[in-house]
Enzyme design. Structure first.
Site, mmCIF file in Angstrom:
data_model
loop_
_atom_site.group_PDB
_atom_site.id
_atom_site.type_symbol
_atom_site.label_atom_id
_atom_site.label_comp_id
_atom_site.label_asym_id
_atom_site.label_seq_id
_atom_site.Cartn_x
_atom_site.Cartn_y
_atom_site.Cartn_z
ATOM 1 C CB CYS A 2 -0.928 -0.035 1.200
ATOM 2 S SG CYS A 2 -1.825 -1.588 1.298
ATOM 3 C CG HIS A 34 -2.851 2.815 3.326
ATOM 4 N ND1 HIS A 34 -3.467 2.528 2.127
ATOM 5 C CD2 HIS A 34 -2.772 1.627 3.997
ATOM 6 C CE1 HIS A 34 -3.733 1.242 2.074
ATOM 7 N NE2 HIS A 34 -3.331 0.670 3.199
ATOM 8 C CG ASN A 72 -6.310 -1.527 2.143
ATOM 9 O OD1 ASN A 72 -5.784 -0.948 1.197
ATOM 10 N ND2 ASN A 72 -5.601 -2.121 3.089
HETATM 11 O O1 UT7 Z 1 -2.905 -2.061 4.130
HETATM 12 C C1 UT7 Z 1 -2.317 -3.041 4.953
HETATM 13 C C2 UT7 Z 1 -3.259 -4.207 4.998
HETATM 14 N N1 UT7 Z 1 -3.783 -4.583 6.244
HETATM 15 C C3 UT7 Z 1 -4.160 -3.767 7.277
HETATM 16 O O2 UT7 Z 1 -4.019 -2.592 7.301
HETATM 17 C C4 UT7 Z 1 -4.817 -4.462 8.437
HETATM 18 C C5 UT7 Z 1 -4.483 -3.851 9.779
HETATM 19 N N2 UT7 Z 1 -5.231 -4.505 10.811
HETATM 20 C C6 UT7 Z 1 -6.565 -4.313 10.977
HETATM 21 O O3 UT7 Z 1 -7.151 -3.497 10.288
HETATM 22 C C7 UT7 Z 1 -7.259 -5.088 12.061
HETATM 23 O O4 UT7 Z 1 -6.334 -5.828 12.809
HETATM 24 C C8 UT7 Z 1 -8.348 -6.061 11.483
HETATM 25 C C9 UT7 Z 1 -9.524 -5.241 10.959
HETATM 26 C C10 UT7 Z 1 -7.772 -6.899 10.358
HETATM 27 C C11 UT7 Z 1 -8.868 -7.004 12.568
HETATM 28 O O5 UT7 Z 1 -9.317 -6.250 13.684
HETATM 29 P P1 UT7 Z 1 -8.906 -6.688 15.159
HETATM 30 O O6 UT7 Z 1 -9.599 -5.809 16.086
HETATM 31 O O7 UT7 Z 1 -7.403 -6.705 15.211
HETATM 32 O O8 UT7 Z 1 -9.541 -8.142 15.254
HETATM 33 P P2 UT7 Z 1 -8.807 -9.517 15.582
HETATM 34 O O9 UT7 Z 1 -7.803 -9.881 14.558
HETATM 35 O O10 UT7 Z 1 -8.386 -9.503 16.993
HETATM 36 O O11 UT7 Z 1 -9.999 -10.528 15.437
HETATM 37 C C12 UT7 Z 1 -10.995 -10.586 16.404
HETATM 38 C C13 UT7 Z 1 -11.958 -11.693 16.062
HETATM 39 C C14 UT7 Z 1 -11.306 -13.040 15.823
HETATM 40 O O12 UT7 Z 1 -12.104 -14.029 16.478
HETATM 41 P P3 UT7 Z 1 -11.661 -14.609 17.921
HETATM 42 O O13 UT7 Z 1 -10.328 -15.258 17.673
HETATM 43 O O14 UT7 Z 1 -11.571 -13.418 18.835
HETATM 44 O O15 UT7 Z 1 -12.765 -15.540 18.236
HETATM 45 C C15 UT7 Z 1 -11.433 -13.242 14.331
HETATM 46 O O16 UT7 Z 1 -11.548 -14.603 13.973
HETATM 47 O O17 UT7 Z 1 -12.696 -11.390 14.889
HETATM 48 C C16 UT7 Z 1 -12.715 -12.528 14.035
HETATM 49 N N3 UT7 Z 1 -12.842 -12.072 12.661
HETATM 50 C C17 UT7 Z 1 -14.025 -11.767 12.097
HETATM 51 N N4 UT7 Z 1 -15.274 -11.827 12.579
HETATM 52 C C18 UT7 Z 1 -16.265 -11.439 11.760
HETATM 53 C C19 UT7 Z 1 -11.849 -11.820 11.753
HETATM 54 N N5 UT7 Z 1 -12.385 -11.378 10.609
HETATM 55 C C20 UT7 Z 1 -13.737 -11.331 10.796
HETATM 56 C C21 UT7 Z 1 -14.818 -10.941 9.992
HETATM 57 N N6 UT7 Z 1 -16.067 -10.993 10.522
HETATM 58 N N7 UT7 Z 1 -14.660 -10.480 8.721
#
Ligand code: UT7
Length: 325
Positions: free
Chosen positions: A112, A252, A282
């Site tokens: 990105c 970004h 994104n």
């Molecule tokens: O441009 C660079 C590309 N990437 C980024 O910029 C990503 C940067 N990171 C983020 O934006 C965030 O970390 C995310 C949006 C990807 C995730 O948010 P988070 O608050 O860090 O959530 P998490 O990874 O702690 O996930 C929490 C829960 C998990 O379940 P458990 O393990 O707590 O039971 C995931 O399995 O949310 C679950 N989960 C979802 N639930 C519903 C992950 N994706 C989804 C989804 N819908 N799409």
């Protein structure tokens, strides 16, 4: 320093809402909105591809600069989702636009942060020899990653943004650009299959690795906030300006929470940060040029404004640019 002479952008027509995603995978509008701020994103149509998106944004930028394709002296495209493996999308675009036989190249894999890195390259090329360079950030990510992996699929969308950079005073002067890389985090955000380490084969296809984007979201989040706010501060320091003088930061667009954290770290009021992640998600290397095109089009940027661009992505790469409109 180089100047920006024209802006262009393009997003496909097809809108995919969070509710539509909730019908495809185990997710919800509530989860996506709370964690990312994204409400909808665009998907390229079947007859669209990286080249067609890039061409649409390029034509807009060339027209906005008052130029024709014959006036373009060089093309650089930042993309992680190229039209074909070889040659680069920029070569295909040279022919598509009907440009002269000018040098063209892709900056691939820069994630990105690619567009600002491409601006950095163009800036130094113009310092060596005055020329008009078409600089593009474009992605059709929705066709390159798994659409069944909810952890990554819901985050992304397709778009393109373009600028024309040249040596003559014009719409915005590039005051300075900083960029950096920390390759020790390469495994935290990566798509490995299809390279020489792990060529495409029956096993990568069977395991689904061919389009599995591996991402440690929390680590990416933390690094993105740190690197984008530090790079923004660094570029302002280098050009002798302060945060108080900044009219607009165009960061970004990966996650509204990341944007908010960067804004707070920089000590900016909310009105001074451009946000469209809720509408487009994104779009990788396209987020910054596409958002800048929108900001110019909607008069969020006016003559005299000091604007900071900043981005972070796979690599990890990061970059920031200071522009005087
Ligand atoms: O441009 C660079 C590309 N990437 C980024 O910029 C990503 C940067 N990171 C983020 O934006 C965030 O970390 C995310 C949006 C990807 C995730 O948010 P988070 O608050 O860090 O959530 P998490 O990874 O702690 O996930 C929490 C829960 C998990 O379940 P458990 O393990 O707590 O039971 C995931 O399995 O949310 C679950 N989960 C979802 N639930 C519903 C992950 N994706 C989804 C989804 N819908 N799409």
């Amino acid at each position: 320093m180089a100047h920006i002479m024209g802006f262009g952008g393009y997003a496909p027509e097809r809108i995919v809402t969070n509710d539509e995603w909730a019908q495809r995978v185990d997710t919800s509008d509530e989860w996506i909105t709370q964690r990312t701020g994204i409400k909808r994103r665009r998907f390229a149509a079947d007859d669209e591809s990286t080249l067609t998106l890039a061409a649409a944004a390029a034509r807009g930028a060339i027209g906005d600069a008052g130029l024709t394709p014959a006036d373009i002296d060089e093309i650089v495209i930042a993309t992680d989702t190229p039209e074909v493996r070889t040659p680069d999308t920029a070569a295909l675009l040279q022919h598509e636009l009907g440009c002269r036989n000018v040098p063209t190249y892709d900056l691939g894999g820069s994630g990105c942060a690619g567009f600002i890195q491409a601006m950095d390259v163009a800036n130094s090329r113009i310092a060596v020899q005055p020329k008009n360079i078409l600089v593009i950030g474009v992605e059709v990510i929705t066709r390159m990653i798994s659409l069944t992996d909810r952890a990554t699929a819901v985050l992304f969308g397709d778009a393109a943004g373009a600028v024309i950079m040249g040596s003559q005073p014009s719409k915005a002067e590039v005051l300075g650009i900083v960029s950096g890389t920390d390759g020790s985090h390469a495994e935290i955000l990566t798509l490995t299959a299809g390279g020489t380490r792990r060529p495409f084969n029956a096993s990568s296809l069977a395991s689904g690795d061919h389009n599995r984007l591996v991402m440690d979201g929390k680590k990416v989040f933390t690094e993105a906030v740190r690197r984008m706010s530090e790079a923004s501060a660094e570029v302002l320091r280098r050009v002798g300006r302060t945060v108080g003088e900044v009219s607009l930061v165009i960061p970004h667009q990966a996650n509204l929470r990341i944007i908010e954290a960067v804004r707070k770290k920089m000590g900016l009021e909310s009105g001074r940060v451009f946000v469209n992640v809720h509408e487009y998600g994104n779009t990788g290397s396209a987020t910054v040029p596409f958002a800048m095109w929108q900001a110019v089009l909607t008069n969020r940027i006016e003559k005299g404004d000091l604007v900071v661009l900043t981005a972070f992505g796979a690599g990890f790469h990061w970059a920031a640019a200071a522009l005087q409109f």
